[in-house]
Design an enzyme around this catalytic site. Structure first.
Site, PDB file in Angstrom:
ATOM      1  N   TYR A 356      -8.444  -5.257   3.359  1.00  0.00           N
ATOM      2  CA  TYR A 356      -7.752  -4.449   4.366  1.00  0.00           C
ATOM      3  C   TYR A 356      -8.602  -3.275   4.835  1.00  0.00           C
ATOM      4  O   TYR A 356      -8.903  -3.130   6.029  1.00  0.00           O
ATOM      5  CB  TYR A 356      -6.416  -3.961   3.795  1.00  0.00           C
ATOM      6  N   LYS A 360     -10.715  -2.721   8.417  1.00  0.00           N
ATOM      7  CA  LYS A 360     -10.349  -1.569   9.248  1.00  0.00           C
ATOM      8  C   LYS A 360     -11.566  -0.687   9.513  1.00  0.00           C
ATOM      9  O   LYS A 360     -11.743  -0.162  10.619  1.00  0.00           O
ATOM     10  CB  LYS A 360      -9.243  -0.752   8.578  1.00  0.00           C
TER      11      LYS A 360
END
Length: 585
Positions: A356, A360
């Protein structure tokens, strides 16, 4: 970042956020100095900026610097004074005026102005927005605040994944307009509520994962001709998501949106919602600075004994090509698991905790690479949890981040966890994140400088929540407001035990499972039943261990996010008046 919901209890929330209960907690006043700085001194007992009684010593030990900024000011704490000094950057000076003590609900409303006000309402008036991730938790709080703050805002085009216009409208109604979050607006507008909302919110069928976001030519032209501000809140927040899925949404998604931004004739700002944890495995005080293409945290750390030339070099295009190549060589029944494993392996190789935050971070890099002369603001909140004040206390949606741990503890299913007792859980209420977002939006959307500005919205430096304090608060809450079991009886919970090693935690899980199921007693009387229960216990223990492994980079996180004065003023003082000045209630 993910979302934390401790409880919908305002009492518990106030304890966790450490809301001041009297004027002695934090009462800064302004006094003049000979140099061009602003000095705030504490007027309560002890002379400290933050009163630390009944809190862990980490609060004071780890807060030698309260707030700092690459944009405006560096903050030094010295003998009870908070001194703000210029850092030499050519940025607009931020002067905080008329700061007054918190006096509870009976205090007369007073303004905190940033010069003549941030100008949020003025900026919002008539502006048209294009919002991705619009049905997500934070985006909805932002939409609600904008509509309530300035009803004369222009249209808000909301990208919604749906098969057709009717399906998109149904999602708009069910997931936004008719939700509890918008009850204040419903009360304000009464019978005209639906008409008002539909006059402002326009559902747009599309997908952040498709070329041109899946927009048809007519809609694409409308966005390009009319939009003033783009807000990218679309993200996949699963820590161990498939690498191909996460990189498509979190890394390539912003690229597709930036391509549309370059076509927008009136665009004043591109605002990207990220997470503070894109800083990966950085340690200590972490400043607000943007990523550049190819940045690699593993290279920053300079592992002892390893020459820099042997450290990994991040190439985003190579990562994308590697995914495409491997997908063609993996059997379908193994693809999902292999993609999950690949994401975690690549993230840790380059210095990030999980798929994640890694994807990002790469998304931020691509934004900086592609932005050219577009003004960009990157908002990096830490763990976003329920609202503190607006539109009302305790609103929450979803079940992410620490929620499973907190809920399992309250139900008596989890009595311990793998965590550093003296570590810090960095949490911020959703409405505070939105306040800072709007302030940054107005500031940079008005000046429209062709640069990129990063704002961390976090609490680990200015108001840290230590895990051992959190366990005490949770115990007190569930003792006074216990969960109810299927028979209608209150569930009694012990204070949660915190373990610093996986071996100790694993042993505790087994002992706890055996005690709760009476597995040892059953072994002699009913072997078949005993085996069945043992399998259930084993599965539960393995699930808890997997959860602990996923969370371990965060429960033992060594970084502390420094926030600048501009963000700090925006998020701590709450509301905004009609001119865009911050209001203390």
């Amino acid at each position: 970042m993910g979302i934390l919901s401790i409880s919908h209890s305002t009492n518990l929330l106030s304890k966790i956020i450490k809301i001041p209960q009297n004027n002695d907690w934090y009462i800064p006043t302004r006094r003049k100095t000979r140099t061009n700085v602003v000095v705030f001194s504490h007027q309560g007992g002890g002379g400290n900026v933050i009163k630390s009684s009944n809190l862990s010593s980490v609060l004071t030990e780890r807060s030698s610097s309260l707030v700092s900024s690459d944009h405006a000011a560096t903050t030094l704490m010295d003998a009870g004074n908070l001194v703000l000094s210029q850092n030499g950057k050519n940025q607009t000076d931020i002067v905080v005026k008329d700061i007054v003590p918190y006096g509870g609900p009976t205090t007369t409303t007073t303004l905190i102005g940033l010069d003549d006000g941030i100008g949020i309402v003025k900026f919002l008036r008539g502006k048209k927005f294009f919002v991705t991730g619009s049905t997500g938790f934070l985006a909805k709080v932002l939409i609600e605040k904008i509509l309530r703050t300035e009803p004369d805002v222009g249209k808000m085009y909301l990208l919604i994944k749906a098969k057709n216009k009717q399906a998109a409208m149904e999602r708009l109604q069910n997931e936004i307009i008719n939700t509890e979050l918008f009850r204040c607006l419903r009360q304000i507008h009464g019978k005209s509520y639906q008409a008002f909302m539909l006059s402002k919110l326009v559902p747009i069928v599309g997908d952040i994962c498709e070329t041109n976001l899946g927009l048809d030519e007519e809609l694409y032209d409308i966005i390009a001709d009319e939009v003033d501000v783009i807000v990218n809140s679309a993200a996949n927040t699963t820590f161990d998501e498939r690498y191909d899925t996460a990189i498509n949404i979190n890394t390539r998604g912003p690229c597709r949106l930036m391509a549309i931004a370059k076509k927008c004739k009136k665009l004043k700002l591109f605002l990207h919602v990220s997470t503070a944890y894109v800083n990966g495995q950085r340690q200590g005080r972490i400043m607000e600075r943007p990523f550049s293409i190819g940045d690699c945290i593993a290279r920053e750390k300079l592992i002892p004994g390893v020459p820099p030339k042997y450290l990994p070099t991040l190439d985003i295009e190579n990562e994308i090509n590697m995914i495409l190549k491997n997908k063609g060589n993996i059997e379908d029944n193994l693809l999902a698991q292999k993609m999950k494993e690949m994401g975690l392996e690549r993230a840790r190789r380059y210095g990030w905790q999980d798929t994640y935050v890694f994807t990002k971070a790469m998304g931020e890099m691509m934004i900086d690479k592609l932005r050219e002369d577009i003004p960009v603001v990157v908002i990096r909140p830490s763990v976003i949890e329920s609202t503190l004040n607006e539109p009302f206390p305790g609103w929450m949606e979803g079940n992410r981040m620490m929620d499973p741990i907190v809920l399992c503890y309250g139900k008596g299913q989890l009595t311990g966890f793998l965590v550093d007792p003296n570590g810090v859980l960095d949490v911020v209420p959703a409405d505070m994140v939105v306040n800072a977002t709007l302030a940054a939006m107005a500031k940079h959307g008005t000046t429209q400088k062709r640069d990129i500005n990063v704002y961390q919205i976090a609490s680990s430096v200015v108001n840290p929540l230590v895990f051992q304090d959190l366990t005490r608060l949770l115990y007190e809450h569930y003792t006074s407001s216990p969960c109810i079991d299927s028979k209608g009886n209150p569930i009694q919970v012990p204070i949660m035990k915190l373990f610093s090693s996986s071996e100790e935690f694993s042993g505790h899980l087994w002992r706890d499972a055996i005690q709760k199921t009476g597995l040892t007693a059953m072994a002699s009387s009913n072997g078949k039943m005993s085996q069945k229960i043992e399998n259930i216990c084993r599965k539960s223990v393995e699930q808890a261990k997997y959860l602990a492994k996923i969370y371990e980079p965060y429960t033992f996180y060594g970084g502390r996010f420094v926030i600048n004065l501009f963000s700090y003023s925006s998020i701590t003082e709450g509301n905004l008046d009609a001119t865009g000045k911050v209001v203390v209630m």
